[in-house]
Write a protein that holds these residues in place. Structure first.
Motif, PDB file in Angstrom:
ATOM      1  N   ASP A 208      41.153  54.431  -5.053  1.00  9.46           N
ATOM      2  CA  ASP A 208      40.465  54.530  -6.341  1.00  9.46           C
ATOM      3  C   ASP A 208      40.717  55.866  -7.046  1.00  9.46           C
ATOM      4  O   ASP A 208      40.025  56.222  -7.985  1.00  9.46           O
ATOM      5  CB  ASP A 208      38.960  54.300  -6.182  1.00  9.46           C
ATOM      6  N   ALA A 209      41.731  56.607  -6.583  1.00 10.44           N
ATOM      7  CA  ALA A 209      42.129  57.846  -7.274  1.00 10.44           C
ATOM      8  C   ALA A 209      43.633  58.054  -7.130  1.00 10.44           C
ATOM      9  O   ALA A 209      44.088  59.095  -6.655  1.00 10.44           O
ATOM     10  CB  ALA A 209      41.365  59.044  -6.704  1.00 10.44           C
ATOM     11  N   PRO A 210      44.445  57.087  -7.558  1.00 11.06           N
ATOM     12  CA  PRO A 210      45.896  57.121  -7.315  1.00 11.06           C
ATOM     13  C   PRO A 210      46.673  57.852  -8.409  1.00 11.06           C
ATOM     14  O   PRO A 210      47.585  57.296  -9.023  1.00 11.06           O
ATOM     15  CB  PRO A 210      46.265  55.643  -7.276  1.00 11.06           C
ATOM     16  N   SER A 211      46.356  59.105  -8.663  1.00 11.58           N
ATOM     17  CA  SER A 211      46.960  59.797  -9.803  1.00 11.58           C
ATOM     18  C   SER A 211      48.472  59.947  -9.653  1.00 11.58           C
ATOM     19  O   SER A 211      49.212  59.791 -10.622  1.00 11.58           O
ATOM     20  CB  SER A 211      46.311  61.172  -9.994  1.00 11.58           C
ATOM     21  N   LEU A 212      48.968  60.260  -8.456  1.00  9.86           N
ATOM     22  CA  LEU A 212      50.411  60.434  -8.272  1.00  9.86           C
ATOM     23  C   LEU A 212      51.123  59.087  -8.230  1.00  9.86           C
ATOM     24  O   LEU A 212      52.167  58.913  -8.856  1.00  9.86           O
ATOM     25  CB  LEU A 212      50.706  61.219  -7.001  1.00  9.86           C
ATOM     26  N   GLN A 213      50.571  58.142  -7.484  1.00 13.90           N
ATOM     27  CA  GLN A 213      51.236  56.842  -7.413  1.00 13.90           C
ATOM     28  C   GLN A 213      51.343  56.201  -8.787  1.00 13.90           C
ATOM     29  O   GLN A 213      52.387  55.648  -9.155  1.00 13.90           O
ATOM     30  CB  GLN A 213      50.510  55.902  -6.452  1.00 13.90           C
ATOM     31  N   LEU A 224      44.022  58.716 -15.490  1.00 14.43           N
ATOM     32  CA  LEU A 224      43.203  57.617 -15.003  1.00 14.43           C
ATOM     33  C   LEU A 224      41.860  57.594 -15.720  1.00 14.43           C
ATOM     34  O   LEU A 224      41.240  58.627 -15.934  1.00 14.43           O
ATOM     35  CB  LEU A 224      42.975  57.756 -13.492  1.00 14.43           C
ATOM     36  N   GLU A 225      41.425  56.409 -16.100  1.00 10.61           N
ATOM     37  CA  GLU A 225      40.144  56.296 -16.798  1.00 10.61           C
ATOM     38  C   GLU A 225      38.986  56.680 -15.884  1.00 10.61           C
ATOM     39  O   GLU A 225      37.985  57.229 -16.331  1.00 10.61           O
ATOM     40  CB  GLU A 225      39.952  54.864 -17.296  1.00 10.61           C
ATOM     41  N   GLN A 226      39.136  56.408 -14.606  1.00  6.77           N
ATOM     42  CA  GLN A 226      38.041  56.636 -13.672  1.00  6.77           C
ATOM     43  C   GLN A 226      38.611  56.880 -12.288  1.00  6.77           C
ATOM     44  O   GLN A 226      39.627  56.296 -11.909  1.00  6.77           O
ATOM     45  CB  GLN A 226      37.132  55.388 -13.662  1.00  6.77           C
ATOM     46  N   VAL A 236      41.127  63.529  -8.702  1.00  5.20           N
ATOM     47  CA  VAL A 236      41.781  64.113  -9.879  1.00  5.20           C
ATOM     48  C   VAL A 236      42.297  62.993 -10.774  1.00  5.20           C
ATOM     49  O   VAL A 236      42.984  62.082 -10.298  1.00  5.20           O
ATOM     50  CB  VAL A 236      42.944  65.039  -9.459  1.00  5.20           C
ATOM     51  N   ARG A 237      41.994  63.066 -12.051  1.00  8.49           N
ATOM     52  CA  ARG A 237      42.396  62.001 -12.976  1.00  8.49           C
ATOM     53  C   ARG A 237      43.883  62.029 -13.312  1.00  8.49           C
ATOM     54  O   ARG A 237      44.490  60.997 -13.584  1.00  8.49           O
ATOM     55  CB  ARG A 237      41.597  62.106 -14.277  1.00  8.49           C
ATOM     56  N   GLN A 238      44.489  63.223 -13.308  1.00 15.27           N
ATOM     57  CA  GLN A 238      45.898  63.330 -13.686  1.00 15.27           C
ATOM     58  C   GLN A 238      46.597  64.329 -12.780  1.00 15.27           C
ATOM     59  O   GLN A 238      46.141  65.467 -12.619  1.00 15.27           O
ATOM     60  CB  GLN A 238      46.029  63.760 -15.142  1.00 15.27           C
ATOM     61  N   THR A 487      27.443  54.126 -24.333  1.00 11.23           N
ATOM     62  CA  THR A 487      26.977  55.472 -24.705  1.00 11.23           C
ATOM     63  C   THR A 487      26.374  56.222 -23.527  1.00 11.23           C
ATOM     64  O   THR A 487      26.258  57.444 -23.567  1.00 11.23           O
ATOM     65  CB  THR A 487      25.925  55.380 -25.827  1.00 11.23           C
ATOM     66  N   LEU A 488      25.989  55.506 -22.479  1.00 12.32           N
ATOM     67  CA  LEU A 488      25.424  56.156 -21.285  1.00 12.32           C
ATOM     68  C   LEU A 488      26.450  57.033 -20.595  1.00 12.32           C
ATOM     69  O   LEU A 488      26.148  58.110 -20.079  1.00 12.32           O
ATOM     70  CB  LEU A 488      24.907  55.090 -20.314  1.00 12.32           C
ATOM     71  N   ASN A 489      27.698  56.552 -20.549  1.00 17.83           N
ATOM     72  CA  ASN A 489      28.816  57.325 -19.989  1.00 17.83           C
ATOM     73  C   ASN A 489      28.674  57.564 -18.477  1.00 17.83           C
ATOM     74  O   ASN A 489      29.089  58.603 -17.960  1.00 17.83           O
ATOM     75  CB  ASN A 489      28.973  58.672 -20.703  1.00 17.83           C
ATOM     76  N   TYR A 490      28.074  56.609 -17.780  1.00 25.02           N
ATOM     77  CA  TYR A 490      28.062  56.601 -16.315  1.00 25.02           C
ATOM     78  C   TYR A 490      29.031  55.508 -15.845  1.00 25.02           C
ATOM     79  O   TYR A 490      29.050  54.414 -16.429  1.00 25.02           O
ATOM     80  CB  TYR A 490      26.687  56.272 -15.757  1.00 25.02           C
ATOM     81  N   PRO A 491      29.824  55.745 -14.805  1.00 27.95           N
ATOM     82  CA  PRO A 491      30.657  54.654 -14.266  1.00 27.95           C
ATOM     83  C   PRO A 491      29.777  53.487 -13.815  1.00 27.95           C
ATOM     84  O   PRO A 491      28.729  53.699 -13.207  1.00 27.95           O
ATOM     85  CB  PRO A 491      31.363  55.303 -13.073  1.00 27.95           C
TER      86      PRO A 491
END
Length: 508
Positions: A208-213, A224-226, A236-238, A487-491
């Motif tokens: 759930d955090a595949p920034s490099l792949q 990544l959006e999330q 890390v997102r990017q 607008t809540l901005n929580y995942p």
């Protein structure tokens, strides 16, 4: 000068050993025997700040002119990089300012302060902290120490690759490296491929955090959006710009692992070293194990990086809970049995010699009972599939919950919550920032428009709390509620169709 030569020269001249140590490369006897391969663990958890981050942080700071350092340095971090910068600044006798998210666990904030750095808590994410740190750079003229997207930081981390080849000069097939922003794998890969190109360098990321792949697949860096937050050290997102350029030429592949696999790897490292790593610290071993199963290999010589051990004690219960599934030693199922005396005994008889690890049930209907069952496995998930087939052949309705995140995080602790009658209930799973006021913010934004019909929260000692919420929403107000979510901005995740909800919490 060729860019590879530039990095190699910087790695060879890196000043990391002013503060860092040359960590051991331990032979993991238990893992090696269990998987029929030769497995070594590079013990970066033994650094003074309990992670590899000290290498890159100090190398960057030591390379700067003293006049430039005089006003001090600044960094944004949720933990390990912050401690590396703080210790480096103390060694160099300069002031350090660390911007950390308000969600950072107190144990990490306290560790940074003990190193003599000033801490500012700002925002709820690393990105919030980083943006604010950049503002302070302009306002106060401080030098920003990037956690991964910097040539000297990468070179500092590359000394790990240099040490591995010094400590293991014989046959070596692959090195498994955890990936967040990419500085660690970039430094290791460029050094290893320069001297021993036949050695595979394999990155490992949480699924759930595949920034490099994602970047390698797209051919360019993506945002990544999330990202998942269990392995917070690599959330890390990017991926960094410099690490990506190195990785696309020198990294052989990137593997993705899930939370259960990471938890199992934490236990594996503990069994061989009696050290408890943080989730990101065990990430690479989870990938190594996945690789062995995929390749069906034996006798290979493999190295994994134990990158850090800044584990919050209160996360251990969650890790232990998920380890059994990660090691394929437990299966979770929803099974429908008859609601009559003796049905549980008959069900256990059908299971035979399988050990029941948990059995959750509460009366709800006159004819049928839905039970949440945990079963011990001795032969992995292939045994689970055989058992499910056996139960179905005996007439039981079975739903496999082993890979159902909501079932594992919430439902197993809530079984028995069928209401007698409930209209317009919708179910959502949230990740709330673990900070004072997060729930109040949620309730304030929601106002009195909708009724909360279910609420379950579990704290696992991480930056976010896991929350399951049932809310009654009339059909004509669904668009208004969606606006509230936006607008809540929580995942969040809509779980209304999750079979675990229908079986254990919903009204039929």
């Amino acid at each position: 000068m060729n860019i590879d030569h530039t990095y190699i020269k910087k790695i060879l001249q890196a000043r990391v050993y002013d503060v860092a140590i040359k960590t051991r490369l331990d032979y993991a006897a238990g893992l090696s025997s269990r998987f029929n391969n030769h497995i070594w663990i590079k013990r970066e958890d033994m650094q003074p700040v309990f992670s590899f981050k000290i290498r890159g942080a100090y190398n960057k700071m030591a390379s700067l002119p003293k006049i430039a350092l005089a006003r001090g340095v600044i960094a944004a971090s949720a933990g390990n990089h912050a401690q590396g910068v703080a210790l480096s600044a103390a060694q160099l006798g300069i002031p350090a300012l660390i911007v950390m998210p308000k969600t950072t666990p107190e144990i990490k904030v306290a560790a940074v302060k003990r190193r003599g750095a000033e801490v500012i808590l700002h925002g709820t994410t690393y990105d919030d902290a980083s943006h604010y740190a950049q503002q302070l750079v302009k306002q106060q003229g401080l030098i920003y120490i990037h956690p991964y997207d910097d040539i000297d930081v990468i070179a500092g981390q590359g000394t790990i690759g240099m040490e591995i080849l010094q400590q293991h000069s014989n046959e070596l097939d692959a090195i498994f490296v955890p990936v967040g922003g990419g500085g660690l794998i970039a430094g290791i890969a460029i050094y290893i491929k320069y001297l021993r190109p036949e050695i595979k360098v394999i990155g490992v990321e949480p699924h759930d955090a595949p920034s490099l792949q994602a970047a390698l697949v797209a051919g360019e860096r993506v945002n990544l959006e999330q990202v998942g937050i269990f392995a917070d050290g690599v959330a890390v997102r990017q991926v960094g710009e410099l690490p990506f350029e190195i990785a696309r030429h020198h990294v052989d592949e990137v593997l993705l692992v899930n939370t259960d696999e990471i938890c199992a790897a934490i236990k594996d490292i503990f069994d061989d070293t009696r050290t408890i790593t943080e989730p990101a610290g065990a990430l690479a071993l989870a990938g190594l194990k996945q690789y062995i199963v995929r390749e069906n290999c034996e006798g290979r010589h493999l190295v994994t990086i134990a990158s850090g051990a800044n584990m919050n004690f209160d996360r251990l219960g969650y890790v232990a809970e998920r380890t059994e599934i990660g090691e394929q030693r437990e299966a979770l199922m929803a099974v429908t049995i008859s609601e009559c005396p003796g049905s549980f005994r008959h069900f256990c008889h059908t299971l035979g010699q399988h050990t029941i690890t948990e059995f959750n049930y509460r009366y709800a209907y006159a004819k049928e009972a839905h039970v949440f069952v945990g079963l011990r496995l001795t032969e992995g998930f292939a045994e689970k599939e055989r058992l499910i087939s056996k139960l179905r052949d005996k007439g039981y309705a079975v739903v496999d919950m082993t890979d159902n995140e909501m079932a594992k995080a919430h439902i197993r602790h809530m079984v028995g919550g069928h209401p007698p009658h409930l209209l317009d209930e919708h179910l959502y799973r949230f990740e709330f920032p673990e900070r004072p006021g997060a729930l109040l913010h949620f309730l304030t934004k929601m106002g009195q428009r909708w009724n909360i019909s279910l609420f379950h929260y579990r704290n696992h000692g991480s930056a976010y709390g896991r929350v399951l919420v049932g809310i009654q929403i009339p059909h004509e107000q669904l668009d208004e509620f969606q606006h509230f979510l936006d607008t809540l901005n929580y995942p969040y995740w809509n779980e209304i169709n999750n079979p675990a909800y229908r079986l254990f919490l919903n009204f039929f």
